[in-house]
Design a protein around this motif. Structure first.
Motif, PDB file in Angstrom:
ATOM      1  N   SER A   9       0.867  -1.167   0.000  1.00  0.00           N
ATOM      2  CA  SER A   9       0.000   0.000   0.000  1.00  0.00           C
ATOM      3  C   SER A   9       0.915   1.231   0.000  1.00  0.00           C
ATOM      4  N   VAL A  63       1.232   4.371   0.920  1.00  0.00           N
ATOM      5  CA  VAL A  63       1.642   5.257   2.040  1.00  0.00           C
ATOM      6  C   VAL A  63       2.730   4.622   2.897  1.00  0.00           C
ATOM      7  N   TRP A  89      -3.606   1.934  10.894  1.00  0.00           N
ATOM      8  CA  TRP A  89      -4.489   2.917  10.242  1.00  0.00           C
ATOM      9  C   TRP A  89      -5.892   2.894  10.825  1.00  0.00           C
ATOM     10  N   SER A  99     -12.995  -5.223   2.816  1.00  0.00           N
ATOM     11  CA  SER A  99     -12.195  -3.998   2.979  1.00  0.00           C
ATOM     12  C   SER A  99     -13.116  -2.787   2.941  1.00  0.00           C
ATOM     13  N   GLY A 100     -12.575  -1.648   3.343  1.00  0.00           N
ATOM     14  CA  GLY A 100     -13.342  -0.405   3.256  1.00  0.00           C
ATOM     15  C   GLY A 100     -13.650  -0.046   1.814  1.00  0.00           C
ATOM     16  N   THR A 101     -12.650  -0.269   0.948  1.00  0.00           N
ATOM     17  CA  THR A 101     -12.852   0.020  -0.478  1.00  0.00           C
ATOM     18  C   THR A 101     -14.025  -0.766  -1.025  1.00  0.00           C
ATOM     19  N   TYR A 132     -11.113  10.673   1.137  1.00  0.00           N
ATOM     20  CA  TYR A 132     -10.636   9.463   0.460  1.00  0.00           C
ATOM     21  C   TYR A 132     -11.531   8.315   0.885  1.00  0.00           C
ATOM     22  N   HIS A 133     -11.911   7.509  -0.091  1.00  0.00           N
ATOM     23  CA  HIS A 133     -12.867   6.434   0.204  1.00  0.00           C
ATOM     24  C   HIS A 133     -12.342   5.086  -0.264  1.00  0.00           C
ATOM     25  N   GLY A 134     -11.000   4.929  -0.306  1.00  0.00           N
ATOM     26  CA  GLY A 134     -10.438   3.706  -0.856  1.00  0.00           C
ATOM     27  C   GLY A 134     -10.261   3.859  -2.359  1.00  0.00           C
ATOM     28  N   ASN A 162      -8.608  11.845   6.040  1.00  0.00           N
ATOM     29  CA  ASN A 162      -7.673  11.681   4.916  1.00  0.00           C
ATOM     30  C   ASN A 162      -7.157  12.982   4.306  1.00  0.00           C
ATOM     31  N   VAL A 191     -15.602   4.412   7.646  1.00  0.00           N
ATOM     32  CA  VAL A 191     -14.530   3.406   7.747  1.00  0.00           C
ATOM     33  C   VAL A 191     -13.543   3.815   8.841  1.00  0.00           C
ATOM     34  N   ILE A 192     -13.251   5.110   8.952  1.00  0.00           N
ATOM     35  CA  ILE A 192     -12.378   5.579  10.052  1.00  0.00           C
ATOM     36  C   ILE A 192     -13.209   5.893  11.304  1.00  0.00           C
ATOM     37  N   LYS A 226     -11.977  -1.323   9.058  1.00  0.00           N
ATOM     38  CA  LYS A 226     -11.005  -1.124  10.122  1.00  0.00           C
ATOM     39  C   LYS A 226     -11.411  -1.778  11.449  1.00  0.00           C
TER      40      LYS A 226
HETATM   41  P1  KE4 Z   1      -9.444  -0.043   2.810  1.00  0.00           P
HETATM   42  O1  KE4 Z   1      -9.848  -0.522   1.450  1.00  0.00           O
HETATM   43  O2  KE4 Z   1      -8.018   0.498   2.824  1.00  0.00           O
HETATM   44  O3  KE4 Z   1      -9.711  -1.061   3.917  1.00  0.00           O
HETATM   45  O4  KE4 Z   1     -10.376   1.195   3.184  1.00  0.00           O
HETATM   46  C1  KE4 Z   1     -10.453   2.277   2.303  1.00  0.00           C
HETATM   47  C2  KE4 Z   1     -10.910   3.508   3.060  1.00  0.00           C
HETATM   48  C3  KE4 Z   1     -12.230   3.903   2.931  1.00  0.00           C
HETATM   49  N1  KE4 Z   1     -12.692   4.987   3.592  1.00  0.00           N
HETATM   50  C4  KE4 Z   1     -11.887   5.710   4.400  1.00  0.00           C
HETATM   51  C5  KE4 Z   1     -12.445   6.904   5.113  1.00  0.00           C
HETATM   52  C6  KE4 Z   1     -10.531   5.349   4.570  1.00  0.00           C
HETATM   53  O5  KE4 Z   1      -9.721   6.094   5.370  1.00  0.00           O
HETATM   54  C7  KE4 Z   1     -10.028   4.225   3.895  1.00  0.00           C
HETATM   55  C8  KE4 Z   1      -8.574   3.783   3.988  1.00  0.00           C
HETATM   56  N2  KE4 Z   1      -7.750   4.549   4.867  1.00  0.00           N
HETATM   57  C9  KE4 Z   1      -6.344   4.555   4.555  1.00  0.00           C
HETATM   58  C10 KE4 Z   1      -5.645   5.508   5.531  1.00  0.00           C
HETATM   59  N3  KE4 Z   1      -6.071   6.829   5.404  1.00  0.00           N
HETATM   60  C11 KE4 Z   1      -5.739   3.199   4.619  1.00  0.00           C
HETATM   61  C12 KE4 Z   1      -4.233   3.176   4.609  1.00  0.00           C
HETATM   62  C13 KE4 Z   1      -3.709   2.719   3.275  1.00  0.00           C
HETATM   63  O6  KE4 Z   1      -4.288   3.090   2.227  1.00  0.00           O
HETATM   64  O7  KE4 Z   1      -2.683   2.009   3.291  1.00  0.00           O
END
Ligand code: KE4
Length: 424
Positions: free
Chosen positions: A19, A21, A57, A112-114, A140-142, A207, A237-238, A263
């Motif tokens: 990932s 970051v 995260w 996942s959040g995405t 940011y939403h993934g 984000n 997600v956060i 998360k």
């Molecule tokens: P994931 O697909 O990474 O589980 O979730 C995506 C996502 C969706 N919505 C929000 C508000 C989020 O913050 C995230 C992912 N957050 C990032 C950190 N800001 C994950 C860290 C990374 O991308 O490695």
């Protein structure tokens, strides 16, 4: 040893990371490689300890290797790891999520959040029969195709791709608006009346770094989306189970139409979820025509970790404790910065906070960019050298956990004194 690992990783993994970051590119140094975590600490492959303010995260609100979570997972493992079939555990996690969010009548688990956000967007489009969506600059939403979009030339015009590989025609369906500007939302809803499926927002953005909604802003979005019959999607997600047990919706007393989670609900394992009104959720296959699926969705091990985590959060209601920790840290950082004559702004919501190197208020993405990135880079590196692991980017949130002790908070403030001293 760490250097060798990164060099090897870069040969076989793009950028050496799974990932972006994690590459530490934004902070100008090589990433550390983690061997293990315990409580508020992580340990790199050289055995060096760091107070962890990333908490994977956000998922590890209870700290690393939380004994009750580990015990639950270990006993679940003896029963097998995956079935691709219904289990009572999925019902238990769904009930826990619904108990926290009155706006959620039905919920589906993903990985996942995405995936949660991608599914919610498709569901909102299928439910309304409309194609356009509104998102906000800095949120940011993934890595969802429809949301890797930047603002078009003028306000409320078509978006353009914010990543290679996103079809222009798809990006055009996304309107990107400034955060904390309700008038811009009303303008877009009027201009595209009857064409907008959903408005998606991080109710407490993490984000851009942490940015707080101005008083009344979210309530205005709820009113406008109701008035224009647009699905209001809260990406929690956060903030879900972080800002409060019931997330931002509990903090602000607002009910979204759809909520995306991730998360914390996986307790460190890959779990996402999206849920909301029965009428919308029933449009999902196999009931309705909106398809969505997943081999490991509702995986029993991941769900066990999520259940164990949420049960602790629900029972102890630890949010007052996290608020006190967050307040103590923020106050300590602010007074240290004053003493070192370094201009900073801290945005915070409970155990979620970001320190910006600017003395101006940070209320949206353009203002977040007034932070001095060079100063952040120096600060990050000094903190790391002193054994404090910050998120390796200015535009991320610091995550406190129940495992952080008062002594940890003092250590972080002391380390910050050195970091800020280096800057001043
Ligand atoms: P994931 O697909 O990474 O589980 O979730 C995506 C996502 C969706 N919505 C929000 C508000 C989020 O913050 C995230 C992912 N957050 C990032 C950190 N800001 C994950 C860290 C990374 O991308 O490695």
């Amino acid at each position: 040893m760490t250097k060798g690992l990164f060099k090897t990783a870069q040969k076989i993994i793009p950028g050496g990371v799974n990932s972006p970051v994690r590459s530490f590119r934004a902070v100008g140094c090589e990433p550390i490689f983690i061997d293990r975590g315990k409580g508020s600490r992580i340990f790199d492959v050289n055995g060096r300890a760091y107070i962890d303010l990333v908490s994977s995260w956000g998922p590890l609100i209870l700290g690393h290797a939380q004994p009750k979570v580990l015990a639950a997972v270990k006993s679940a493992l003896d029963k097998g790891v995956s079935f691709g079939a219904c289990t009572p555990l999925e019902i238990e996690l769904a009930e826990l999520i619904i108990s926290a969010f009155p706006s959620i009548e039905k919920v589906r688990l993903v990985n996942s959040g995405t995936e949660a956000v991608m599914s919610a967007i498709r569901l909102a489009r299928g439910y309304t029969g409309r194609d356009k969506i509104i998102k906000f600059a800095g949120c940011y939403h993934g890595h969802v195709d429809s949301l890797l979009v930047k603002a078009g030339s003028g306000l409320a015009t078509f978006g353009s791709p914010n990543s290679l590989g996103i079809p222009r025609e798809l990006a055009k369906e996304t309107i990107v608006l400034p955060f904390n500007d309700a008038a811009a939302v009303e303008k877009a809803l009027t201009k595209y009346k009857g064409k907008i499926a959903a408005l998606i927002i991080e109710p407490i953005p993490g984000n851009m770094g942490v940015v707080l909604p101005q008083p009344g802003y979210l309530q205005k979005l709820r009113k406008l989306t109701k008035q224009y019959d647009v699905v209001l999607i809260f990406d929690e997600v956060i903030s879900g189970f972080r800002a409060a047990f019931g997330g931002a919706q509990e903090v602000f007393g607002i009910e979204a139409d759809l909520t995306c989670l991730g998360k914390i609900i996986g307790g460190g394992f890959p779990v996402g979820a999206f849920g909301g009104k029965r009428e919308i959720m029933n449009c999902l296959a196999p009931l309705g025509g909106v398809y969505q699926a997943g081999t490991l969705s509702g995986n029993p091990i991941a769900v066990t970790a999520g259940i164990a985590t949420l049960k602790i959060l629900k029972a102890k209601n630890i949010y007052r404790q996290l608020e006190e920790k967050g307040n103590k840290l923020a106050e300590g950082l602010l007074s240290t910065a004053r003493a070192k004559k370094v201009k900073i702004t801290i945005n915070r919501c409970g155990s979620l906070l970001t320190l910006f190197f600017t003395d101006r208020p940070v209320i949206d993405f353009p203002s977040a960019k007034t932070s001095n990135l060079e100063k952040f880079k120096i600060f990050f590196q000094v903190m790391l050298k002193q054994g404090v692991y910050l998120p390796p980017s200015q535009f991320e949130a610091w995550f406190l956990a129940t495992a952080h002790t008062p002594a940890d908070i003092e250590k972080i403030i002391l380390a910050a004194g050195k970091g800020l001293g280096k800057i001043s």
